[in-house]
Write a protein that holds these residues in place. Structure first.
Motif, mmCIF file in Angstrom:
data_model
loop_
_atom_site.group_PDB
_atom_site.id
_atom_site.type_symbol
_atom_site.label_atom_id
_atom_site.label_comp_id
_atom_site.label_asym_id
_atom_site.label_seq_id
_atom_site.Cartn_x
_atom_site.Cartn_y
_atom_site.Cartn_z
ATOM 1 N N PRO A 94 -10.759 -2.560 1.821
ATOM 2 C CA PRO A 94 -9.754 -2.717 0.754
ATOM 3 C C PRO A 94 -9.331 -1.389 0.138
ATOM 4 O O PRO A 94 -10.098 -0.423 0.108
ATOM 5 C CB PRO A 94 -10.488 -3.585 -0.281
ATOM 6 C CG PRO A 94 -11.933 -3.267 -0.070
ATOM 7 C CD PRO A 94 -12.089 -3.034 1.403
ATOM 8 N N ASP A 95 -8.087 -1.356 -0.339
ATOM 9 C CA ASP A 95 -7.564 -0.286 -1.200
ATOM 10 C C ASP A 95 -7.390 1.067 -0.526
ATOM 11 O O ASP A 95 -7.143 2.060 -1.207
ATOM 12 C CB ASP A 95 -8.461 -0.096 -2.436
ATOM 13 C CG ASP A 95 -8.621 -1.375 -3.236
ATOM 14 O OD1 ASP A 95 -7.619 -2.110 -3.352
ATOM 15 O OD2 ASP A 95 -9.725 -1.653 -3.718
ATOM 16 N N ARG A 119 -13.328 4.964 1.496
ATOM 17 C CA ARG A 119 -13.026 4.100 0.354
ATOM 18 C C ARG A 119 -14.074 4.264 -0.740
ATOM 19 O O ARG A 119 -13.756 4.329 -1.934
ATOM 20 C CB ARG A 119 -12.955 2.644 0.813
ATOM 21 C CG ARG A 119 -12.280 1.708 -0.182
ATOM 22 C CD ARG A 119 -13.232 1.058 -1.123
ATOM 23 N NE ARG A 119 -12.547 0.211 -2.092
ATOM 24 C CZ ARG A 119 -13.156 -0.464 -3.052
ATOM 25 N NH1 ARG A 119 -14.466 -0.375 -3.183
ATOM 26 N NH2 ARG A 119 -12.463 -1.209 -3.886
ATOM 27 N N ARG A 157 -9.683 -4.076 7.326
ATOM 28 C CA ARG A 157 -10.420 -4.943 6.403
ATOM 29 C C ARG A 157 -11.020 -4.178 5.232
ATOM 30 O O ARG A 157 -11.575 -4.784 4.315
ATOM 31 C CB ARG A 157 -11.512 -5.697 7.165
ATOM 32 C CG ARG A 157 -10.974 -6.776 8.102
ATOM 33 C CD ARG A 157 -12.058 -7.751 8.511
ATOM 34 N NE ARG A 157 -13.038 -7.145 9.396
ATOM 35 C CZ ARG A 157 -12.974 -7.163 10.737
ATOM 36 N NH1 ARG A 157 -11.946 -7.756 11.324
ATOM 37 N NH2 ARG A 157 -13.909 -6.604 11.468
ATOM 38 N N ARG A 205 0.838 -1.197 0.000
ATOM 39 C CA ARG A 205 0.000 0.000 0.000
ATOM 40 C C ARG A 205 0.878 1.254 0.000
ATOM 41 O O ARG A 205 1.582 1.520 0.970
ATOM 42 C CB ARG A 205 -0.891 0.034 1.256
ATOM 43 C CG ARG A 205 -1.826 -1.157 1.441
ATOM 44 C CD ARG A 205 -3.031 -1.088 0.538
ATOM 45 N NE ARG A 205 -3.870 -2.255 0.743
ATOM 46 C CZ ARG A 205 -4.894 -2.297 1.604
ATOM 47 N NH1 ARG A 205 -5.183 -1.236 2.318
ATOM 48 N NH2 ARG A 205 -5.602 -3.395 1.732
#
Length: 308
Positions: A171-172, A147, A169, A75
């Motif tokens: 994502p991204d 997000r 948890r 990341r």
């Protein structure tokens, strides 16, 4: 008074001559954000520092590590800054600021107002005045909203976060923060949205303006002025290929580390670098770079003795 005033944002970012968002923030093209994803902190830091921007980096822990155990990138946070500054609560100001926000159409709590303004590849940069206890700006719900609105964006919080297990948890999304606390956010008021913000104090402080490009890595966060991004990307690419070439030259004992580390290379060294770029497949991505300025500096230096 209003929050996120377009005219104010344009007024404090006059050196940006490109496209802007509807709110007035500089809109650095995606191609530069993509290029920065492939660069290291040291590659992008130097052109900013040389230009006189010495308060642009802040060391902070991140929600996710930059690298996986196999060394590949996990990341890295790259995006355009949306800023917000907060202060401890004061009853009269809190009431007035909430009324101003309501008149502008904002709903919810002062930390939710700025979340609602985010768009694709934005990074929320928050001066929460180092408040961790009852200063947990993000938790599981707002990270999920972050997000949904930013895609590959994230946040830099000079304050606290909570619900870290839930946040990890999502994502991204990458988040940098000062500390973790289980308390919900309380007793705070918004000072400004899309205004200059300061993270840290003294010589350790960093300054971020709305529209800055945020570069988050394993060491912390660098804020790149938008008008410098193109030069930073070009300079970073030049540093990358010079390092590739330099490592090979040192391994073959053709040049010393002192010669490679000089800020201004000699014409002989630049000629060898050009040959390396022309003939080596691994250097192919760097063949469109313009080295005329480097040659000019080499000629001015004469024997290439200018030191870093």
């Amino acid at each position: 008074m209003s929050f996120a005033n377009r005219d104010d944002i344009i007024a404090i970012t006059p050196e940006w001559k490109g496209e802007r968002f509807e709110d007035g923030r500089p809109r650095v093209p995606d191609k530069y954000l993509d290029a920065l994803c492939q660069m290291t902190l040291e590659e992008v830091w130097k052109p900013i520092f040389v230009a006189g921007y010495e308060n642009q980096f802040i060391a902070m822990p991140s929600l996710h590590p930059e690298f996986r155990t196999d060394g590949t990138v996990n990341r890295k946070l790259i995006g355009r800054a949306v800023t917000a500054a907060y202060i401890p609560t004061r009853p009269d100001y809190l009431g007035a600021s909430c009324a101003i926000a309501a008149a502008q159409g904002f709903q919810g709590t002062p930390n939710q107002w700025v979340i609602d303004r985010l768009t694709d590849r934005d990074v929320l940069v928050v001066d929460m005045y180092d408040k961790i206890y009852k200063g947990t700006f993000l938790g599981g719900n707002l990270t999920t909203a972050l997000r949904a609105r930013t895609g590959r964006g994230g946040a830099v919080i000079w304050g606290g976060v909570r619900d870290v297990e839930q946040m990890r948890r999502v994502p991204d999304v990458q988040v940098y923060y000062r500390g973790i606390d289980p308390t919900p956010i309380r007793e705070f008021a918004m000072l400004g949205m899309n205004t200059p913000v300061r993270l840290g104090a003294g010589r350790e402080a960093a300054v971020c303006l709305p529209g800055d490009v945020v570069y988050g890595c394993s060491g912390g966060v660098l804020f790149i002025p938008p008008q410098l991004v193109a030069d930073v990307v070009e300079g970073g690419a030049k540093t990358q290929v010079k390092d590739m070439f330099g490592f090979e030259m040192i391994s073959e004992n053709r040049f010393t580390t002192a010669q490679i580390d000089k800020n201004t290379w000699s014409e002989e060294m630049l000629d060898l670098l050009m040959e390396y770029i022309r003939t080596r497949q691994e250097a192919a991505p760097y063949r469109d770079l313009d080295w005329s300025r480097e040659y000019e500096l080499a000629r001015e230096a004469g024997d290439g003795q200018s030191a870093l």
